[in-house]
Design a protein around this motif. Sequence first.
Motif, PDB file in Angstrom:
ATOM      1  N   HIS A  61      28.324   3.445  51.090  1.00 35.47           N
ATOM      2  CA  HIS A  61      28.813   2.703  52.261  1.00 35.47           C
ATOM      3  C   HIS A  61      30.340   2.687  52.264  1.00 35.47           C
ATOM      4  O   HIS A  61      30.975   2.105  51.393  1.00 35.47           O
ATOM      5  N   ASN A  62      30.921   3.319  53.305  1.00 36.64           N
ATOM      6  CA  ASN A  62      32.375   3.405  53.391  1.00 36.64           C
ATOM      7  C   ASN A  62      33.001   2.111  53.890  1.00 36.64           C
ATOM      8  O   ASN A  62      34.137   1.793  53.583  1.00 36.64           O
ATOM      9  N   THR A  63      32.257   1.380  54.708  1.00 36.40           N
ATOM     10  CA  THR A  63      32.808   0.198  55.349  1.00 36.40           C
ATOM     11  C   THR A  63      32.425  -1.058  54.579  1.00 36.40           C
ATOM     12  O   THR A  63      31.263  -1.236  54.205  1.00 36.40           O
TER      13      THR A  63
ATOM     14  N   GLU B  32      37.774   0.436  55.736  1.00 40.26           N
ATOM     15  CA  GLU B  32      37.171   1.753  55.858  1.00 40.26           C
ATOM     16  C   GLU B  32      37.682   2.536  54.649  1.00 40.26           C
ATOM     17  O   GLU B  32      38.871   2.852  54.572  1.00 40.26           O
ATOM     18  N   ASN B  33      36.769   2.798  53.721  1.00 40.89           N
ATOM     19  CA  ASN B  33      37.168   3.345  52.410  1.00 40.89           C
ATOM     20  C   ASN B  33      38.184   2.379  51.782  1.00 40.89           C
ATOM     21  O   ASN B  33      37.894   1.188  51.700  1.00 40.89           O
ATOM     22  N   GLU B  34      39.355   2.847  51.380  1.00 37.79           N
ATOM     23  CA  GLU B  34      40.293   1.927  50.728  1.00 37.79           C
ATOM     24  C   GLU B  34      41.300   1.313  51.697  1.00 37.79           C
ATOM     25  O   GLU B  34      42.147   0.516  51.299  1.00 37.79           O
TER      26      GLU B  34
ATOM     27  N   GLY C 213      38.107   2.703  47.051  1.00 33.09           N
ATOM     28  CA  GLY C 213      37.168   2.667  48.165  1.00 33.09           C
ATOM     29  C   GLY C 213      35.759   2.259  47.811  1.00 33.09           C
ATOM     30  O   GLY C 213      34.824   2.573  48.558  1.00 33.09           O
TER      31      GLY C 213
ATOM     32  N   SER D 109      28.419  -4.524  53.707  1.00 30.35           N
ATOM     33  CA  SER D 109      28.824  -3.125  53.763  1.00 30.35           C
ATOM     34  C   SER D 109      27.949  -2.368  54.741  1.00 30.35           C
ATOM     35  O   SER D 109      26.841  -2.813  55.081  1.00 30.35           O
TER      36      SER D 109
ATOM     37  N   LEU E 209      27.379   1.956  56.492  1.00 25.32           N
ATOM     38  CA  LEU E 209      27.833   3.322  56.628  1.00 25.32           C
ATOM     39  C   LEU E 209      28.895   3.356  57.723  1.00 25.32           C
ATOM     40  O   LEU E 209      28.828   2.588  58.683  1.00 25.32           O
ATOM     41  N   GLN E 210      29.855   4.230  57.576  1.00 28.87           N
ATOM     42  CA  GLN E 210      30.924   4.302  58.573  1.00 28.87           C
ATOM     43  C   GLN E 210      30.350   4.593  59.949  1.00 28.87           C
ATOM     44  O   GLN E 210      29.558   5.520  60.117  1.00 28.87           O
TER      45      GLN E 210
END
Lengths: 113, 113
Positions: free
Chosen positions: A29-31, A50-52, A72, A94, A96-97
């Motif tokens: 999960h990027n977000t 969003e990531n880091e 991230g 969290s 997925l983007q």
Amino acid sequence: EAGVVQSPRYKIIEKKQPVAFWCNPISGHNTLYWYLQNLGQGPELLIRYENEEAVDDSQLPKDRFSAERLKGVDSTLKIQPAELGDSAVYLCASSLQGSTEAFFGQGTRLTVV
Amino acid sequence: AQTVTQSQPEMSVQEAETVTLSCTYDTSESDYYLFWYKQPPSRQMILVIRQEAYKQQNATENRFSVNFQKAAKSFSLKISDSQLGDAAMYFCAVLGSNYQLIWGAGTKLIIKP
């Protein structure tokens, strides 16, 4: 599949002391989101990553709150110094983007005395 | 700005009966998503049902269904055959293009055995 993991579950501190909360999102999960939930209310967004990169921190009280998401993945939310009004539940979520579905952890209940 | 209103602080229903939780919202966006989340005493927010605003058909998930009235900006949740495990806080939320969930204040659902 492991869900969103938060620690600690409970924290009691004296006012003016620092405190930190940790969140491990679902793998991939990027977000990542941090929410504040006061008693009897719905959550309010503090910050979204969003990531880091913090892409929305407009509601984070930056005089005493800080957050980071190194590499991230895991994230830490810090309050320094804590005030009585910071007593609340801090939720991490969290997704997925680009997804509209967020998955939540069990939160940390903070009590400032 | 988006707002969400849940006018019922608390609702109770007899086990096995049907209950409807109300939610109204306001948004200037034409494309958005609506959600009902359940928060049991464990504090973890659990997605119950999701509705895309561009879809006219009401979403259903087993015993849970919504009545989405876009023109009236109303999004109620119907729980059929209520079970003891349905007891929780229920939150209505709207998600717009900024990926920020705006939440209502919640409705506490009590199931009477």
